[in-house]
Design a protein around this motif. Structure first.
Motif, mmCIF file in Angstrom:
data_model
loop_
_atom_site.group_PDB
_atom_site.id
_atom_site.type_symbol
_atom_site.label_atom_id
_atom_site.label_comp_id
_atom_site.label_asym_id
_atom_site.label_seq_id
_atom_site.Cartn_x
_atom_site.Cartn_y
_atom_site.Cartn_z
ATOM 1 N N ALA A 41 -58.750 75.920 -3.611
ATOM 2 C CA ALA A 41 -59.677 75.075 -2.858
ATOM 3 C C ALA A 41 -60.635 75.929 -2.023
ATOM 4 N N HIS A 42 -60.124 77.018 -1.470
ATOM 5 C CA HIS A 42 -60.948 77.923 -0.657
ATOM 6 C C HIS A 42 -62.111 78.463 -1.477
ATOM 7 N N GLU A 43 -61.805 78.974 -2.673
ATOM 8 C CA GLU A 43 -62.862 79.590 -3.479
ATOM 9 C C GLU A 43 -63.796 78.541 -4.079
ATOM 10 N N ILE A 44 -63.277 77.374 -4.413
ATOM 11 C CA ILE A 44 -64.156 76.299 -4.878
ATOM 12 C C ILE A 44 -65.110 75.880 -3.772
ATOM 13 N N ALA A 45 -64.638 75.852 -2.521
ATOM 14 C CA ALA A 45 -65.527 75.526 -1.402
ATOM 15 C C ALA A 45 -66.689 76.511 -1.334
ATOM 16 N N HIS A 46 -66.411 77.790 -1.565
ATOM 17 C CA HIS A 46 -67.507 78.775 -1.583
ATOM 18 C C HIS A 46 -68.501 78.459 -2.704
ATOM 19 N N LYS A 47 -67.992 78.083 -3.874
ATOM 20 C CA LYS A 47 -68.891 77.754 -4.981
ATOM 21 C C LYS A 47 -69.725 76.513 -4.668
ATOM 22 N N LEU A 48 -69.134 75.530 -4.012
ATOM 23 C CA LEU A 48 -69.893 74.347 -3.614
ATOM 24 C C LEU A 48 -70.949 74.706 -2.570
ATOM 25 N N LEU A 56 -72.473 77.444 -2.392
ATOM 26 C CA LEU A 56 -73.521 78.225 -3.059
ATOM 27 C C LEU A 56 -74.439 77.390 -3.956
ATOM 28 N N LEU A 57 -74.147 76.118 -4.112
ATOM 29 C CA LEU A 57 -74.947 75.305 -5.023
ATOM 30 C C LEU A 57 -76.416 75.233 -4.618
ATOM 31 N N ASP A 58 -76.694 75.383 -3.323
ATOM 32 C CA ASP A 58 -78.095 75.388 -2.885
ATOM 33 C C ASP A 58 -78.650 76.804 -2.779
ATOM 34 N N GLY A 59 -77.876 77.789 -3.252
ATOM 35 C CA GLY A 59 -78.343 79.170 -3.282
ATOM 36 C C GLY A 59 -78.083 79.959 -2.016
ATOM 37 N N VAL A 60 -77.494 79.333 -0.994
ATOM 38 C CA VAL A 60 -77.265 80.003 0.283
ATOM 39 C C VAL A 60 -75.815 79.826 0.697
ATOM 40 N N LEU A 61 -75.145 80.923 1.011
ATOM 41 C CA LEU A 61 -73.761 80.865 1.483
ATOM 42 C C LEU A 61 -73.783 80.772 3.001
ATOM 43 N N ASP A 62 -73.778 79.524 3.507
ATOM 44 C CA ASP A 62 -73.957 79.328 4.945
ATOM 45 C C ASP A 62 -72.998 78.290 5.531
ATOM 46 N N GLY A 63 -71.999 77.870 4.732
ATOM 47 C CA GLY A 63 -71.058 76.883 5.227
ATOM 48 C C GLY A 63 -71.518 75.456 5.080
ATOM 49 N N ARG A 88 -80.373 64.273 3.913
ATOM 50 C CA ARG A 88 -80.750 64.516 5.307
ATOM 51 C C ARG A 88 -79.776 63.882 6.300
ATOM 52 N N ALA A 89 -79.393 62.636 6.040
ATOM 53 C CA ALA A 89 -78.490 61.951 6.970
ATOM 54 C C ALA A 89 -77.117 62.627 6.983
ATOM 55 N N SER A 90 -76.614 62.961 5.803
ATOM 56 C CA SER A 90 -75.303 63.617 5.720
ATOM 57 C C SER A 90 -75.349 64.995 6.343
ATOM 58 N N LEU A 91 -76.480 65.689 6.168
ATOM 59 C CA LEU A 91 -76.620 67.021 6.740
ATOM 60 C C LEU A 91 -76.559 66.969 8.259
ATOM 61 N N SER A 92 -77.186 65.977 8.859
ATOM 62 C CA SER A 92 -77.158 65.839 10.311
ATOM 63 C C SER A 92 -75.737 65.597 10.809
ATOM 64 N N ARG A 93 -75.006 64.722 10.123
ATOM 65 C CA ARG A 93 -73.620 64.447 10.520
ATOM 66 C C ARG A 93 -72.748 65.680 10.318
ATOM 67 N N TRP A 94 -72.988 66.390 9.221
ATOM 68 C CA TRP A 94 -72.211 67.593 8.906
ATOM 69 C C TRP A 94 -72.364 68.636 10.009
ATOM 70 N N PHE A 140 -65.991 76.759 6.613
ATOM 71 C CA PHE A 140 -66.005 75.663 5.646
ATOM 72 C C PHE A 140 -64.886 75.820 4.616
ATOM 73 N N ALA A 141 -64.697 77.038 4.110
ATOM 74 C CA ALA A 141 -63.666 77.266 3.098
ATOM 75 C C ALA A 141 -62.264 77.068 3.662
ATOM 76 N N VAL A 142 -62.034 77.554 4.873
ATOM 77 C CA VAL A 142 -60.706 77.439 5.477
ATOM 78 C C VAL A 142 -60.385 75.980 5.810
ATOM 79 N N VAL A 143 -61.337 75.260 6.410
ATOM 80 C CA VAL A 143 -61.031 73.866 6.747
ATOM 81 C C VAL A 143 -60.894 73.023 5.483
ATOM 82 N N THR A 144 -61.541 73.435 4.394
ATOM 83 C CA THR A 144 -61.308 72.764 3.109
ATOM 84 C C THR A 144 -59.863 72.935 2.676
ATOM 85 N N GLU A 145 -59.322 74.144 2.842
ATOM 86 C CA GLU A 145 -57.903 74.359 2.540
ATOM 87 C C GLU A 145 -57.031 73.388 3.330
ATOM 88 N N TYR A 146 -57.319 73.251 4.610
ATOM 89 C CA TYR A 146 -56.524 72.362 5.459
ATOM 90 C C TYR A 146 -56.737 70.901 5.085
#
Length: 252
Positions: A155-162, A164-171, A177-183, A218-224
């Motif tokens: 799950a940790h490594e899949i979170a990294h791949k998710l 990266l889908l927008d080309g930036v590893l930034d969590g 837009r609405a989901s991004l604000s809540r995130w 992001f990857a660690v909390v995905t594990e949890y």
């Protein structure tokens, strides 16, 4: 004789006995309803068709091991579909932890040139920006043996791949837009609080490695979220809610 469709000719079929064997090993699935399990079985079958699973250093990948890896990788992508695994093909599995050579260029000097520092990292998993996911089978076995302890290397490594889908590893995975604000409203304060707690040498309920960077948070909390959801919900309810909205599947 009629010619079968390309999908039917190339489909990977998961036999009933094999599926039952894998489900008995992956106890994270115990609380999922029948419909969710059916969807996961179908997605895992497609994952095995689309991806190239390779055993390194003599590791043998039986059909059951391959399916277990597919299930663990697909669980975070269950509601996201096959588009979530675009851009990469290989899953490389080592028998145990593997070493990666690191290089760092230090240009902060008062003379021309730079200093290159090299060291070896010993890892249980890694996701390359434009390449494979690499996993330790020993780490997967540990996760299977203690599935609700807050550790899930797949799950940790899949979170990294998710991420990266927008080309930036930034969590932050691709979001509207609405989901991004809540995130950001949920994860950024939680990350800042984690960093502050680690800087103060405080004990944290969540693995302090989450303070390494936003992408590792992001990857660690995905594990949890998948392996210790009650703990995450108690100590970071906003993060748990944001991940629930994103992954759209919950572990009981």
């Amino acid at each position: 004789m009629p010619r079968p469709s390309r999908w039917l000719r190339s489909a990977h079929v998961v036999e009933d006995a094999l599926w039952s064997a894998a489900c008995s090993r992956v106890r994270l699935l115990d609380g999922l309803d029948a419909g969710t399990l059916t969807n996961l079985r179908d997605l895992a079958a497609r994952f095995l068709r689309d991806k190239n699973l390779v055993g390194a250093q003599g590791l043998e990948l039986s059909a059951e091991r391959r399916l277990i890896v597919a299930v663990l990788c697909c669980l975070p992508m269950l509601a996201l579909g096959r588009d979530a695994w675009r851009g990469w093909r290989d899953v490389i599995l080592y028998p145990g932890a593997f070493r990666v050579r690191r290089h760092e260029h230090d240009h902060d000097h008062d003379y021309d040139g730079s200093v290159v520092t090299e060291w070896d990292d010993e890892l249980d998993g890694e996701a390359w920006s434009h390449g494979p996911i690499i996993l330790s089978w020993a780490a997967i076995e540990e996760d299977l043996a203690d599935p609700f302890a807050g550790s899930n290397v797949a799950a940790h490594e899949i979170a990294h791949k998710l991420d990266l889908l927008d080309g930036v590893l930034d969590g932050t995975p691709p979001l509207d837009r609405a989901s991004l604000s809540r995130w950001r409203g949920a994860l950024q304060p939680a990350y800042d609080a984690m960093v502050a707690a680690v800087d103060r040498d405080e004990d944290t309920a969540i693995d302090p490695y989450a303070a390494e960077s936003p992408d590792e948070f992001f990857a660690v909390v995905t594990e949890y979220y998948f392996s210790a959801p009650a703990l995450l919900r108690e100590h970071a309810p906003g993060v748990h809610a944001a991940l629930r909205d994103f992954y759209r599947v919950e572990i009981a």
